[in-house]
Write an enzyme that holds these catalytic residues in place. Structure first.
Site, PDB file in Angstrom:
ATOM      1  N   GLY A 193      46.203   3.495  23.974  1.00  0.00           N
ATOM      2  CA  GLY A 193      46.844   3.581  25.275  1.00  0.00           C
ATOM      3  C   GLY A 193      48.334   3.872  25.162  1.00  0.00           C
ATOM      4  O   GLY A 193      48.889   4.648  25.950  1.00  0.00           O
ATOM      5  N   ASN A 252      48.472  -5.574  33.556  1.00  0.00           N
ATOM      6  CA  ASN A 252      47.808  -6.325  32.494  1.00  0.00           C
ATOM      7  C   ASN A 252      48.053  -7.827  32.581  1.00  0.00           C
ATOM      8  O   ASN A 252      47.210  -8.615  32.177  1.00  0.00           O
ATOM      9  CB  ASN A 252      48.241  -5.811  31.115  1.00  0.00           C
ATOM     10  CG  ASN A 252      49.727  -5.577  31.006  1.00  0.00           C
ATOM     11  OD1 ASN A 252      50.316  -4.892  31.851  1.00  0.00           O
ATOM     12  ND2 ASN A 252      50.346  -6.121  29.984  1.00  0.00           N
ATOM     13  N   SER A 305      42.447   3.238  27.341  1.00  0.00           N
ATOM     14  CA  SER A 305      42.386   2.809  25.952  1.00  0.00           C
ATOM     15  C   SER A 305      41.019   2.182  25.671  1.00  0.00           C
ATOM     16  O   SER A 305      40.530   1.370  26.460  1.00  0.00           O
ATOM     17  CB  SER A 305      43.496   1.784  25.693  1.00  0.00           C
ATOM     18  OG  SER A 305      43.454   1.331  24.361  1.00  0.00           O
ATOM     19  N   GLY A 306      40.415   2.546  24.541  1.00  0.00           N
ATOM     20  CA  GLY A 306      39.059   2.116  24.248  1.00  0.00           C
ATOM     21  C   GLY A 306      38.869   0.619  24.113  1.00  0.00           C
ATOM     22  O   GLY A 306      37.888   0.058  24.614  1.00  0.00           O
ATOM     23  N   HIS A 307      39.817  -0.051  23.440  1.00  0.00           N
ATOM     24  CA  HIS A 307      39.568  -1.450  23.067  1.00  0.00           C
ATOM     25  C   HIS A 307      39.646  -2.411  24.234  1.00  0.00           C
ATOM     26  O   HIS A 307      39.391  -3.598  24.067  1.00  0.00           O
ATOM     27  CB  HIS A 307      40.505  -1.887  21.942  1.00  0.00           C
ATOM     28  CG  HIS A 307      41.937  -2.087  22.342  1.00  0.00           C
ATOM     29  ND1 HIS A 307      42.467  -3.324  22.588  1.00  0.00           N
ATOM     30  CD2 HIS A 307      42.930  -1.201  22.542  1.00  0.00           C
ATOM     31  CE1 HIS A 307      43.751  -3.188  22.900  1.00  0.00           C
ATOM     32  NE2 HIS A 307      44.052  -1.919  22.879  1.00  0.00           N
ATOM     33  N   THR A 311      43.292  15.205  12.784  1.00  0.00           N
ATOM     34  CA  THR A 311      41.839  15.214  12.635  1.00  0.00           C
ATOM     35  C   THR A 311      41.213  14.217  13.606  1.00  0.00           C
ATOM     36  O   THR A 311      41.684  13.094  13.744  1.00  0.00           O
ATOM     37  CB  THR A 311      41.462  14.872  11.183  1.00  0.00           C
ATOM     38  OG1 THR A 311      42.040  15.865  10.329  1.00  0.00           O
ATOM     39  CG2 THR A 311      39.954  14.841  10.997  1.00  0.00           C
ATOM     40  N   CYS A 359      51.148  -8.018  23.743  1.00  0.00           N
ATOM     41  CA  CYS A 359      52.152  -7.223  23.070  1.00  0.00           C
ATOM     42  C   CYS A 359      53.459  -7.948  22.895  1.00  0.00           C
ATOM     43  O   CYS A 359      54.197  -7.664  21.979  1.00  0.00           O
ATOM     44  CB  CYS A 359      52.446  -5.973  23.875  1.00  0.00           C
ATOM     45  SG  CYS A 359      51.455  -4.629  23.322  1.00  0.00           S
TER      46      CYS A 359
END
Ligand SMILES: Cc1ncc(COP(=O)(O)O)c(C=O)c1O
Ligand SMILES: Cc1ncc(COP(=O)(O)O)c(C=O)c1O
Ligand code: FES
Ligand code: FES
Lengths: 123, 388, 388
Positions: B71, B151, B199-201, B237, B327
């Site tokens: 993110g 958040n 964001s995936g997590h 990649t 964070c």
């Protein structure tokens, strides 16, 4: 992040609370910008015979409060005045770098209480 | 001891189906999707399928999705990329005081480099004044960046209304939807958004993967220069396994959205009601209208005690929660979000955030409600400032 | 059909022990290392262990390692971060014409934004003229960026000598060691390097993770602004599982370095000798002194045929190789590396790269040597330009 000694003093704080009719009261910190610690003590013939703390702060602050009361209890005022913030952190086996500042209140509050005791005695 | 995880806004466990979907790409299909041989071909399709899955969660086209590493990268890309691409056009950014550090620090950095940034204040509930937002727009304004869900407090911002304002003034609109995506219905097209970050997590995919929606036609410079991956919008990649996982997580989130919301909302409300009923001198941080908060989030201040000490006390009982955003733990300051809401510093430092997940149960909540009052009591007894 | 993977410079399979090391962090230990509760504590130590493992591969201290999402991010961070941090000091970068796009495109971007960039040429062998490098340094020079090993030809650059030059002129030295790390011994301290980049997926870790060595005291602005992770040098929730994997891969690489080099070198030489002996009109791309190339890499041009068509022919036989770098497949241009070496465009477009790995066997090589001549022959028969 905290070692076992710190955790022990946080989960099982020694001398938490407040002494009724204390001989000396030291309060340091400012609730608006940081933590607060209040130490109350009783003195007999220049020796600290009872000591209590109250602390608003993180685990490190509570553990250092607990430790400083242990270090000071039974000591002469002269010895207690020589306890530094670094001594408290060391007695706890060290604190995380970012939490070192949390330990700064402990010895300060102790010294403030001793000064208060002396001020009361020599009007 | 039973472990109860109530810190889903910090990160979530990987969903078992997501793990299952990604494992073949860690074990067997190891090729580089840019390669034309068998090893590359075996994975190239998987990337495109994941792109479709993410796009369909957001209501956009697959070609409008760019994969990133998190993110934070998405927010940096959206903001720095816009400022760089539109540098001939203006240099003013509008954002809010309650954004995540990935947005705030990026804006502060750009400010040091000559951008003008307006940080909009919020009221005590954490809400923005949209008139103030609109009147902050000048002919130099190139970007508005407002998060979808906060958040720390869970507060939701009215992105569709902000989208209408941005459209009226033809200003690019970015939204950090890291906390909102997968937790509520998002339709980037309907909301009039140009750039959106997830964001995936936070939604059952692994850490270290994310995506940015870049509306077709949006001018944006890359943040990572190099190879031609992601149609020259993000070099490096492809993180194949994690991208596959993100796609699967988005698919699952889309399918389970209604159930998820209903379920966490009921449990969150149970927790909220329980705390308010049993513990004196607590203060709810966030919008009092529960519909205007993420269904899974509860942020509450316990007068007289410091957040971290309560957290560790809960931790002793196996309960994982958080004070402020993950964070900024390790930093000693009170939450910038709560300060922006005008909360006194001591109350701001007394805050704890509970964030629920799909696997949270009623027993979990009841256990917290059992443990919490005594923990609060114990710490208040040590507090020099608490007055019963 | 047996699949023979000879494209390890594009990406490598994940080492089974690496996969084993990372799986617990995908399955069970899902916490955010920034969290102070049990879930966070269960993973924070793993990150620091991985940092030690990476540091010990490079001969530096753990605190000098920053984790990134890939080699490209590392290169962007090193170069843009230096240019930003030293912007008061100068604006001249020296690099080479044969760098990976992650370096080249970053430098070109900075050039458009006002930096002066010297792209040093190479000779027909692909070697740099170090006197030319030294004389390119001016009092405006803030960065020298030279890769350790070239991804296409395998050519190695004399970083220790370049380090001495950089030190003499007190210029920051960056090396893209994505292809070199784990394939040969690297000692950043001895080489006098300030910034060094590596990428996990080239050495048996998964895609989407990398690391940058940042010498203690080096001034560098972050590329990703946001949270306090990585001591403010790289924001974004840690990609825990992949970082653990990278650490393990570095540990394995360090332990197996001598064996690996000996083994791939012998097989690469066998392939090289075999091709040169059996196929006419081939041209070796890269340094004729095999000690001056990565032990696993062979780049060779087959006059008269186009690389991609040969690749697909080999693919038909289960052999995966590559023409040029994987990053630029999908683009129709001849390799910028081979062009920089002065290779005629037709020969440049006839090149194929074979890059071996630890699991490559003698049978694999012999199979290639069996298949290749006929494939080349077949395509040459269709070629309007090949003259036997
Ligand atoms: C020399 C070199 N530098 C940088 C990179 C980029 O690494 P990544 O693909 O991890 O971004 C690569 C690989 O593609 C490479 O070979
Ligand atoms: C609102 C918000 N934005 C951005 C981020 C950053 O995401 P990531 O940790 O994937 O970099 C987070 C999570 O930490 C968040 O909650
Ligand atoms: S006392 Fe406040 S952070 Fe430690
Ligand atoms: S003919 Fe198709 S790439 Fe050259």
């Amino acid at each position: 992040m905290y070692n076992e000694t710190v955790k022990d003093h946080f989960y099982h704080p020694r001398n938490a609370g407040e002494l009724e009719d204390a001989d000396g009261i030291g309060e340091v910190g400012d609730i608006n910008c940081g933590d607060i610690m209040r130490i109350t003590l009783r003195v007999e013939r220049d020796i600290i015979t009872a000591i209590r703390f109250k602390t608003f702060g993180c685990a490190a602050a509570i553990a250092t409060s607990s430790m400083v009361t242990e270090l000071a209890n039974g000591k002469t005022l002269q010895q207690a005045l020589r306890i530094s913030n670094a001594d408290v952190a060391a007695a706890l086996g060290g604190l995380p770098e970012e939490k070192l500042s949390c330990s700064n209140l402990a010895a300060d509050a102790l010294h403030a209480a001793i000064r208060d005791y002396r001020a009361r005695r020599s009007p | 001891m039973k472990q109860i995880y109530l810190d889903h806004n910090a990160t979530t466990p990987i969903h078992p189906e997501v793990l299952e979907a990604m494992l073949p790409f860690l074990r067997d299909h190891f090729g580089n999707p840019s390669s034309i041989h068998w090893a590359g071909r075996a994975v190239a399709g998987a990337i495109e399928q994941a792109r479709e899955q993410v796009a369909s969660l957001l209501g956009c086209r697959a070609a409008e999705i760019v994969f990133t590493s998190c993110g934070s990268e998405g927010d940096n890309l959206a903001i720095k990329g816009t400022v760089d691409a539109l540098r001939g056009q203006g240099n003013h950014i509008i954002t809010t005081e309650v954004e995540h550090p990935a947005v705030l620090e990026t804006c502060r950095y750009l400010q040091e480099r000559g951008c003008r940034v307006t940080f909009l204040p919020v009221d005590r509930r954490g809400a923005l004044d949209l008139e103030q937002l609109e009147s902050a727009i000048t002919d130099q304004t190139i970007l508005i960046s407002v998060m979808w869900g906060n958040n720390e407090t869970g507060n939701l911002f009215p992105l569709a209304e902000i989208g209408a304002i941005a459209a009226r003034h033809k200003v690019c609109l970015h939204s950090d939807a890291v906390q909102a995506a997968g937790k509520l219905a998002i339709d980037v097209r309907a909301a009039g958004i140009d750039l959106l970050v997830l964001s995936g997590h936070k939604i059952g995919a692994p850490k270290g993967v994310g995506a940015v929606y870049i509306k077709n036609g949006t001018r944006l410079s890359p943040l990572l220069h190099g190879g031609h991956q992601e149609r020259n919008r993000r070099a490096g990649t492809h993180n194949v396994a994690s991208i596959v996982a993100l796609g699967k997580a988005c698919e699952l989130a889309a399918a389970g959205l209604a159930t998820y919301r209903q379920q966490v909302r009921r449990l969150r409300d149970r927790l909220e009601d329980g705390i308010l009923a049993t513990i004196p001198q607590v203060h709810l941080n966030g919008h009092p209208d529960r519909d205007l908060r993420l269904a899974n989030t509860l942020n509450i201040s316990f007068a007289g005690i410091e957040g971290e000490s309560l957290l560790l006390n809960l931790d002793l009982h196996g309960i994982a929660a958080s004070s402020g955003s993950a964070c900024s733990s390790g930093s000693l300051d009170a939450s910038h979000v709560l300060r922006a809401m005008g909360l006194e510093s001591s109350l701001a430092r007394s805050s704890v955030r509970f964030s629920l997940g799909a696997e949270t149960t009623e027993e979990d909540i009841d256990h917290v409600l059992e443990v919490l009052p005594a923990s609060v009591q114990r710490l208040r007894e040590m507090s020099p400032v608490y007055k019963a």
